[in-house]
Design a protein around this motif. Structure first.
Motif, PDB file in Angstrom:
ATOM      1  N   ASN B  46       4.587  -3.346   4.865  1.00 41.85           N
ATOM      2  CA  ASN B  46       3.466  -2.630   4.256  1.00 41.85           C
ATOM      3  C   ASN B  46       3.647  -1.133   4.470  1.00 41.85           C
ATOM      4  O   ASN B  46       3.825  -0.679   5.602  1.00 41.85           O
ATOM      5  CB  ASN B  46       2.138  -3.102   4.874  1.00 41.85           C
ATOM      6  N   VAL B  47       3.594  -0.391   3.369  1.00 42.46           N
ATOM      7  CA  VAL B  47       3.767   1.058   3.441  1.00 42.46           C
ATOM      8  C   VAL B  47       2.625   1.732   2.697  1.00 42.46           C
ATOM      9  O   VAL B  47       2.284   1.324   1.585  1.00 42.46           O
ATOM     10  CB  VAL B  47       5.114   1.479   2.803  1.00 42.46           C
ATOM     11  N   ALA B  48       2.039   2.734   3.331  1.00 45.18           N
ATOM     12  CA  ALA B  48       1.056   3.567   2.626  1.00 45.18           C
ATOM     13  C   ALA B  48       1.626   4.975   2.537  1.00 45.18           C
ATOM     14  O   ALA B  48       2.077   5.522   3.545  1.00 45.18           O
ATOM     15  CB  ALA B  48      -0.269   3.589   3.375  1.00 45.18           C
ATOM     16  N   THR B  49       1.630   5.548   1.355  1.00 40.77           N
ATOM     17  CA  THR B  49       2.204   6.882   1.206  1.00 40.77           C
ATOM     18  C   THR B  49       1.612   7.576  -0.001  1.00 40.77           C
ATOM     19  O   THR B  49       1.230   6.933  -0.971  1.00 40.77           O
ATOM     20  CB  THR B  49       3.739   6.813   1.066  1.00 40.77           C
ATOM     21  N   ARG B  50       1.550   8.878   0.109  1.00 40.43           N
ATOM     22  CA  ARG B  50       1.139   9.663  -1.048  1.00 40.43           C
ATOM     23  C   ARG B  50       2.330  10.408  -1.642  1.00 40.43           C
ATOM     24  O   ARG B  50       2.198  11.168  -2.568  1.00 40.43           O
ATOM     25  CB  ARG B  50       0.058  10.675  -0.645  1.00 40.43           C
ATOM     26  N   THR B  51       3.491  10.191  -1.052  1.00 32.19           N
ATOM     27  CA  THR B  51       4.643  11.019  -1.433  1.00 32.19           C
ATOM     28  C   THR B  51       5.843  10.156  -1.793  1.00 32.19           C
ATOM     29  O   THR B  51       6.981  10.515  -1.488  1.00 32.19           O
ATOM     30  CB  THR B  51       5.056  11.921  -0.251  1.00 32.19           C
ATOM     31  N   LEU B  52       5.615   9.018  -2.411  1.00 39.22           N
ATOM     32  CA  LEU B  52       6.746   8.142  -2.707  1.00 39.22           C
ATOM     33  C   LEU B  52       7.694   8.806  -3.696  1.00 39.22           C
ATOM     34  O   LEU B  52       7.307   9.167  -4.802  1.00 39.22           O
ATOM     35  CB  LEU B  52       6.250   6.817  -3.289  1.00 39.22           C
TER      36      LEU B  52
END
Lengths: 441, 441
Positions: B46-52
Motif C-alpha cells: 500500500n502506497v500513498a503519494t501525491r507525487t507519483l
C-alpha cells in the motif's frame, strides 16, 4: 532455542586468556549498563580455565579446568569459546551447540575452516553461533554486513584486517625501514608473535577474509580457495616507487562478486594516497564495503587487543540475550545472515582475476629494452598506464610500470616472456593496484 | 506486536519523493536478496503519494494520496514515513503506531523534536519506531551504537553529519575560496538547498547529534539543549592559519559524557590533519565513536542521496521483518537501545564545557599587546599552547592563539576583557579545537 523469557541470561566462559579475561572484565565492569540494554541481568555462572590469574579469582565462578563441564551445564544459556585453536575448541563448541546453547567465539581459524559444519549444527538445534570478534577486533563489521547493509547486494569489500602487517607497512613507509628490521622490533614490542607466519604471510587475514566474503555474498566458507600472499617481499624500494606514483602499499583482503565468480584474495596492494583506507595506519584495521544501494562505506578501529575484542564478544552476548528477553522462537539472524545460501557462486582462480598491476623489472640499461617490454605487454593486451625509468649510476636500473586493467593469466604469460629477455637481470616484482571503482565490475 | 509468524511482511509507504522512491527501488530491485536474508517475502502492499512519477506507476499498489489510509490499513505490518516535516508526518506515524504497526522513518526533525512521545507510544503498543536513515544516510551508525558497540559505555562521539557543510568546508580548504562563493556553487549543483539555513547554520546537524547522543548515552532526546553554531563565519583566513598550525576545520557534532553532565554541541572545530576524521572530504559523512572497551572506531560514507538513505530505510525493514519471521513476542531492540533510560544525566550549558580554543584577535601592531593578552588569559587560568603573529604591511595584524584546555565561561570573560583593549580593532574569532583524547574526560 524455544525458551520462555527467563529472569536472567547465564553465560559460561571456556578459556580466560587475553580475550576471555577481557570478556569477563567487560561483563563485570558494565554489568549495570548491559542490564539496562538487555532488560535482564547477564550473569557469568560457569567458567573453565587453566590460566586463572590471582586477580581474577574474586567472585569468578570457576568450576574447574574442563571446558566440557561448561558445555554440558544445563544452566548455561550461552557459551563463550575463548580457548583458541581447534582442539579442544571444536569439540567444545560442537557439544554446546548440540546441547542447545548459543556459542560466541573469537576463533577466526575455527570459523573459517570448520564454520560450515558448526553453522549447520547451530541451525539444526535452533541456536546461534556468533563470531563478531573473529574479524577486525572491535569493529562491528559482521553485524554491519548482516544488518546495517542488509538491503544491499554487496559488490565488493576490501580490508586492512591484520594489525601486525599494517603496523609493519606503516613503519616501513614512514621511515624507509626494511621489513625484517620492523618485524624484529614489532616482536620485541609484543605487536608480533615469536612465529609471525600467520600474520605476515597473510594466513590470519585469509581466515578473516573468508568469513567476510561468506557473510557479504551468502556463500559457504571456502578458506582453501582464498588466494594468499604475505608482505615479506615488500621492499622500501617498492614503497618509494609507489609513493612517487601517488600510492601507498597496504596488505589488503579483497572479496569481489563478478559476473565470472567471486574473488577472494589477500596480498600487498597499491592504493591511491587520497583514499581514506590508505590513511589507516599503525595497528588499526579498516574495511571498505561497496553495496549497490549505499555505495562505499568505511569502518575502522582497533583490530586486536583484549578489550576491543571483548567489546565484540559482549556485543554478541547482548544480541542473543536481547532475543531471549524478547522471547523469540528461533534466532532472529541466520549465522551467516542468509536463510538460503548462494551455493552456485564459484570462487575464481587468481589467474582469472582482473586487476591493474605495478611491475618492477630490473634490467641492464640497454637501448630498446623498454620498447621490447612494451611490445610483449601489448601482445597480451596489457596497456601501460605509467612508467618510471630513473637514471642510474650502475648498469642495472629498474623499469617501473603501472598497467591498466588486465587478466592475471595474460600478465603471467607476458612476465614469463619478459623475464627471458637477456637484459632482465633479476626477479620481476608484481603487485596489484586497486582503484576501487564502483559496483558490479 | 504479538503476531504469529506470517507468510510475508507487508510494507506501506507514505510519500514517494526522493527517499520514498529510493526505498521502493531498493525493495523492488533486491526483492530476492531480501527474501533470502529474511526468510519471507517483503512486499509493498500500500502506497500513498501525491507525487507519483509516471515511471513509478507500473506495479506500484498506490491506494491514493491519503497517508492515513496506509496507517489504518489492517494488512500493513510496517509503515515507511517518507513525507518529511511534522504535518501530517507526526499524526501519520502516531496513528500507525497506535494501530500496532512498526514505523520506519528518515525524518530526523520528527525524531529529534517529537521522538520522546513517539517512542513511548511505540513501546506502549509493542512495536518499534526505527530511524537508522535519519542520521548519516547510508552509514548504519544507529545500529552500530545500539548493537555493535552495545557492550561499551560510550564516552564520546564526534561526527561530520552534514554533507553540504562538509562539501563547502572541503572546497574552501582546497582552493582558498570564500564561504558565500562555494555555497552559491553548491546551490547550483544541487548539493545545497535554496534556503541553506538548515544545513549551514547547523540545525540539521543538531537534529542528528541529538539523536546520536540519545542512543549513545540512553538519555531522552533534548534537541532544545543542543548548542549550535553554523559555518558561515568560517573564513579562508582561519582555514589558512589552522593549516599552518597542523589542523583542518570541520563542522562537527560532538556529544560527550563528563562527570559534570552531557555535552551536546555543533560547531566548526579544528582537528589535527593526521586524524582520519580530518580526511573525510566532500559530501561524505563520518562519525568517530569512543567506547570504554573498544576505544575509538570510525564509520564513514555517504550521508545523503536517495539510494544511500534507502539502504538504511530498508535495513530497518529487514530488521523488523526478521523479528516477525522469528516470531518474537515484543521488539528485540528498544527504540533508543536501552530498556531503562538515564534520566538523571543533565545536558551541560556551553559555558560549562571544557575545550581547547583557536583564537584570532585582530590588533593594531603595537608594542605590548601580546603581553597584555597573555596576562588576561593567565588571569583566567588559560594557558597558551601556540601563537602565530606574522609580519604585516598594514597597521592591523591578527594574533592567532591556540589555548590549552579551559572552561568556556572563563574564556568568554577573558575575551570580553581583551576585546576592550584599545589595540584590538575588530571581532575576535574563536573556534574549539578537538584533540580526541580517550575516554572519561
Amino acid at each position: 532455542m524455544n525458551k520462555q523469557a527467563a529472569q536472567q541470561f547465564n553465560i559460561g566462559i571456556v578459556g580466560l586468556g587475553t580475550v576471555g579475561g577481557g570478556t569477563l572484565e567487560v561483563l563485570t565492569r558494565n554489568k549495570q549498563l548491559i542490564e539496562q540494554r538487555v532488560g535482564q541481568p547477564v550473569v557469568v555462572t560457569n567458567v573453565a580455565t587453566r590460566t586463572l590469574r590471582p586477580e581474577q579469582v574474586a567472585g569468578v565462578p570457576v568450576s574447574g579446568t574442563d571446558p566440557f563441564a561448561v558445555a554440558n551445564d544445563p544452566n548455561v544459556d550461552l557459551l563463550v569459546e575463548t580457548i583458541g585453536g581447534f582442539d579442544p575448541a571444536f569439540e567444545v563448541v560442537r557439544q554446546a551447540l548440540a546441547n542447545g546453547k548459543h556459542v560466541v567465539t573469537a576463533n577466526k581459524a575455527l570459523i573459517a575452516e570448520r564454520g560450515n559444519e558448526l553453522f549447520a549444527l547451530a541451525e539444526q538445534h535452533g541456536v546461534c553461533l556468533a563470531y563478531e570478534s573473529s574479524v577486525a577486533g572491535g569493529i562491528p563489521i559482521i553485524k554491519t554486513l548482516r544488518d546495517g547493509l542488509a538491503a544491499n547486494r554487496i559488490d565488493w569489500l576490501a580490508g586492512i584486517i591484520n594489525g601486525t602487517g599494517n603496523y609493519i607497512l606503516t613503519e616501513m613507509s614512514a621511515y624507509g625501514r626494511l621489513f625484517a628490521d620492523v618485524l624484529k622490533e614489532a616482536q620485541e614490542l609484543g605487536y608480533a608473535e615469536a612465529d609471525p607466519t600467520f600474520d605476515v604471510e597473510g594466513i590470519d587475514a585469509a581466515h578473516k577474509l573468508t568469513i567476510l566474503a561468506s557473510i557479504a555474498f551468502g556463500i559457504p566458507l571456502q578458506f582453501d580457495k582464498t588466494y594468499t600472499e604475505g608482505i615479506s617481499y615488500v621492499t622500501p624500494e617498492d614503497i618509494s616507487y609507489a609513493n612517487d606514483l601517488g600510492y601507498v602499499i597496504k596488505h589488503l583482503g579483497i572479496a569481489r562478486r563478478t559476473p565470472k565468480g567471486v574473488e577472494m584474495r589477500v596480498h600487498p596492494t597499491l592504493l591511491a594516497k587520497s583514499q581514506l583506507l590508505a590513511n589507516v595506519n599503525g595497528v588499526d584495521n579498516a574495511i571498505l564495503v561497496h553495496g549497490d544501494a549505499v555505495g562505499s562505506t568505511l569502518y575502522s578501529g582497533p583490530g586486536a587487543g583484549a578489550m576491543a575484542t571483548a567489546s565484540s564478544v559482549v556485543a554478541d552476548i547482548i544480541d542473543l540475550a536481547r532475543q531471549q528477553a524478547a522471547g523469540v522462537g528461533k534466532p532472529v539472524y541466520p549465522s551467516l545472515g542468509y536463510t538460503q545460501m548462494e551455493t552456485e557462486l564459484r570462487v575464481l582462480d587468481i589467474e582469472d582475476v582482473e586487476s591493474e598491476y605495478y611491475l618492477r623489472i630490473p634490467v641492464q640499461d640497454k637501448v630498446g629494452v623498454m620498447a621490447r617490454i612494451a611490445t610483449v605487454l601489448e601482445t597480451h593486451n596489457i596497456n601501460i598506464e605509467a612508467v618510471i625509468q630513473k637514471e642510474s649510476e650502475s648498469d642495472e636500473v629498474p623499469i617501473v610500470i603501472l598497467t591498466q586493467r588486465a587478466i592475471e593469466r595474460e600478465l603471467n604469460k607476458a612476465l614469463e616472456e619478459i623475464s627471458e629477455h637477456a637484459a632482465v637481470c633479476g626477479e620481476i616484482i608484481r603487485m596489484r593496484v586497486e582503484p576501487f571503482h564502483g559496483g558490479g565490475n
